[in-house]
Motif scaffolding. Structure first.
Motif, PDB file in Angstrom:
ATOM      1  N   ASN A 162       0.820  -1.213   0.000  1.00  0.00           N
ATOM      2  CA  ASN A 162       0.000   0.000   0.000  1.00  0.00           C
ATOM      3  C   ASN A 162       0.852   1.260   0.000  1.00  0.00           C
ATOM      4  O   ASN A 162       0.472   2.283  -0.574  1.00  0.00           O
ATOM      5  N   TYR A 171      -2.570   4.985  -0.896  1.00  0.00           N
ATOM      6  CA  TYR A 171      -2.363   3.693  -1.536  1.00  0.00           C
ATOM      7  C   TYR A 171      -1.397   3.835  -2.701  1.00  0.00           C
ATOM      8  O   TYR A 171      -1.537   4.730  -3.534  1.00  0.00           O
ATOM      9  N   TYR A 175      -1.545  -1.666  -4.312  1.00  0.00           N
ATOM     10  CA  TYR A 175      -2.695  -1.898  -3.427  1.00  0.00           C
ATOM     11  C   TYR A 175      -3.510  -3.117  -3.834  1.00  0.00           C
ATOM     12  O   TYR A 175      -4.268  -3.663  -3.024  1.00  0.00           O
ATOM     13  N   GLN A 178      -2.941  -8.598  -2.809  1.00  0.00           N
ATOM     14  CA  GLN A 178      -3.570  -9.061  -1.577  1.00  0.00           C
ATOM     15  C   GLN A 178      -3.563 -10.581  -1.421  1.00  0.00           C
ATOM     16  O   GLN A 178      -3.776 -11.091  -0.333  1.00  0.00           O
TER      17      GLN A 178
END
Length: 508
Positions: A162, A171, A175, A178
């Motif tokens: 981020n 961000y 970002y 994940q």
């Protein structure tokens, strides 16, 4: 030594608990209370209900545990793979008492801490740098256990990506990163993120959460957050996925890169792994894998998170990744940090992650700059004091070297007793992490039979076909030989039953 003759009390006799000789409960009282009130981890109510099923420990000394009726057990598991130094060390208890009398708890949030937490972080950073030059200047976040350490490591990875964008922005370009990739046959904990990485855990975690959307949605790369590859071990690699000329290490590395590309490199945050799979049955990895995995992860900007929760100080090295000569970006440790005397853990990560995640900030403090993560027991002064003392003991008594030596000796004993048995597929070990791979899913039955009939404590893996043993350093050859002999008797009885069943089926 534990024998069936060590049962000193008869059913219904009083058990003296606590100090002062006051009679407070019988075994049956405790058993009834346990059935009514306590939920056991990885248990089933039937395990608590049999006439002698429930085992209630009261004391321990070295590698021996004693229950409330005086029966002795050999602890070949070291608690839950934590009691490296054995049970009953008064010096560690004294450290806890003295610190508790001085300062029992303090906050470790914002600009608050305590002297023991500071010293422990410095000590762990130094150990990491001693093992890996890349860990020089590493940072440490303290936890109370392994599972929450994995959660914290994941949050740290998200924070890193981020904050990888322009200075002061909420961000960065990363970002979208994940997703997590892990091995099959893994175990990283039982909280949401760790449980989601284990495909066998279908009743909770991400898999359970996504079930209502249908299998097609759950398994599509656009929705899938967690995925797995085969571990680089000959018994756990799907050989049908291997290409001509590949060894299992190369095949697993290729799987890793293919999975990253399939998911989309811009979406994958980290590859999470155990250097030696613990719950999976002491599964060590092919030596070719991690150097290749390091190159792949670097190429695709994927962090390597080493789950050292069980392997810390248990493989003949401080860190299991020293076996392969590869430094991960983040390491999570626990268990051996206090050797079972109090709960503690830590996340150790390279300095470049700190520089991006926490130094690449605007001059004005913004809410997005705050590390939105903490645990009540992080940096607990008593746990930190005990951890420092445990590390001192391991260091001053050269127990890392002893671990390697004892592990080789234990493995030789285990192989001499078990290899060649019909139900045993493989006996393996790294340091004092020892595994017995069986030809069928009978591990839980073996675990219970050797416990209740021979007084041996070991662990059936969640894959149901492996047994795990992690004996304390202080267990003697004589004691471990008793463990191996008892296990041999139980395994032979199961082999006889299996052969009898096959014979009967053929007759019909």
């Amino acid at each position: 030594m534990p024998t069936q003759d060590n049962m000193n009390l008869q059913d219904g006799e009083k058990v003296v608990l606590g100090q002062g000789g006051k009679e407070t409960a019988t075994y049956e009282d405790l058993k009834a209370s346990d059935e009514s009130h306590q939920m056991h981890g990885f248990g089933h109510p039937l395990m608590q209900k049999g006439p002698r099923q429930l085992v209630v420990f009261e004391s321990g000394d070295g590698a021996v545990l004693k229950d409330v009726m005086g029966k002795e057990y050999l602890d070949a598991m070291g608690g839950i793979t934590v009691a490296h130094l054995g049970h009953g060390r008064k010096d560690l208890a004294q450290v806890a008492f003295e610190q508790m009398s001085k300062l029992e708890v303090s906050s470790n949030q914002r600009n608050l801490t305590n002297n023991n937490a500071v010293k422990l972080c410095e000590r762990l950073s130094g150990l990491a740098a001693q093992a890996f030059p890349e860990m020089d200047g590493s940072r440490v976040y303290l936890t109370a256990g392994g599972g929450e350490g994995i959660e914290a490591a994941y949050h740290l990875a998200l924070r890193y990506f981020n904050k990888s964008g322009p200075l002061g922005t909420s961000y960065g370009e990363g970002y979208k990163k994940q997703k997590l990739i892990s091995f099959r046959n893994c175990y990283h904990g039982s909280t949401f993120i760790p449980a989601s990485m284990k495909p066998e855990f279908s009743d909770y975690g991400w898999k359970r959460w996504m079930e209502g959307h249908g299998r097609e949605v759950y398994e599509s790369p656009s929705h899938r957050m967690f995925s797995n590859i085969d571990p680089p071990h000959e018994l756990f690699m799907d050989v049908s996925k291997m290409k001509p000329g590949e060894n299992v290490g190369q095949a697993a590395a290729r799987q890793l890169e293919e999975r990253i590309l399939q998911e989309g490199p811009e979406t994958v945050a980290a590859f999470v792994f155990e250097p030696v799979q613990g719950d999976g049955g002491a599964v060590d990895m092919h030596r070719d894998f991690f150097p290749l995995a390091k190159e792949i992860c670097k190429r695709h900007s994927v962090l390597m998170i080493a789950d050292e929760i069980m392997s810390f100080a248990k493989t003949g090295h401080w860190f299991g990744m020293e076996l392969y000569g590869v430094c991960p970006d983040i390491m999570v440790i626990s268990k051996g940090l206090t050797c079972g005397y109090l709960p503690a853990g830590a996340v150790i990560y390279q300095n470049y992650i700190w520089q991006t995640a926490f130094n690449n900030l605007s001059s004005k403090m913004m809410l997005s700059d705050v590390w939105q993560h903490d645990y009540t027991w992080s940096g607990h002064p008593v746990c930190s004091a005990v951890a420092l003392r445990a590390l001192d003991i391991i260091d001053s008594e050269n127990l890392i070297e002893l671990c390697a030596k004892r592990g080789r000796e234990f493995l030789d004993i285990l192989k001499s007793e078990l290899e060649g048995l019909h139900v045993v597929q493989q006996v393996r070990g790294t340091g004092v992490m020892l595994g017995v791979d069986l030809i069928s899913d009978i591990a839980t039955d073996i675990e219970q039979k050797v416990l209740l009939e021979y007084g041996i404590v070991l662990r059936a893996s969640t894959n149901k076909h492996c047994l795990l043993l992690t004996p304390p350093y202080v267990m003697t050859d004589e004691q471990f030989k008793k463990v191996a002999e008892s296990l041999r008797k139980v395994l032979r009885s199961f082999a006889t039953l299996a052969e009898s069943a096959i014979s009967k089926s053929r007759q019909h």
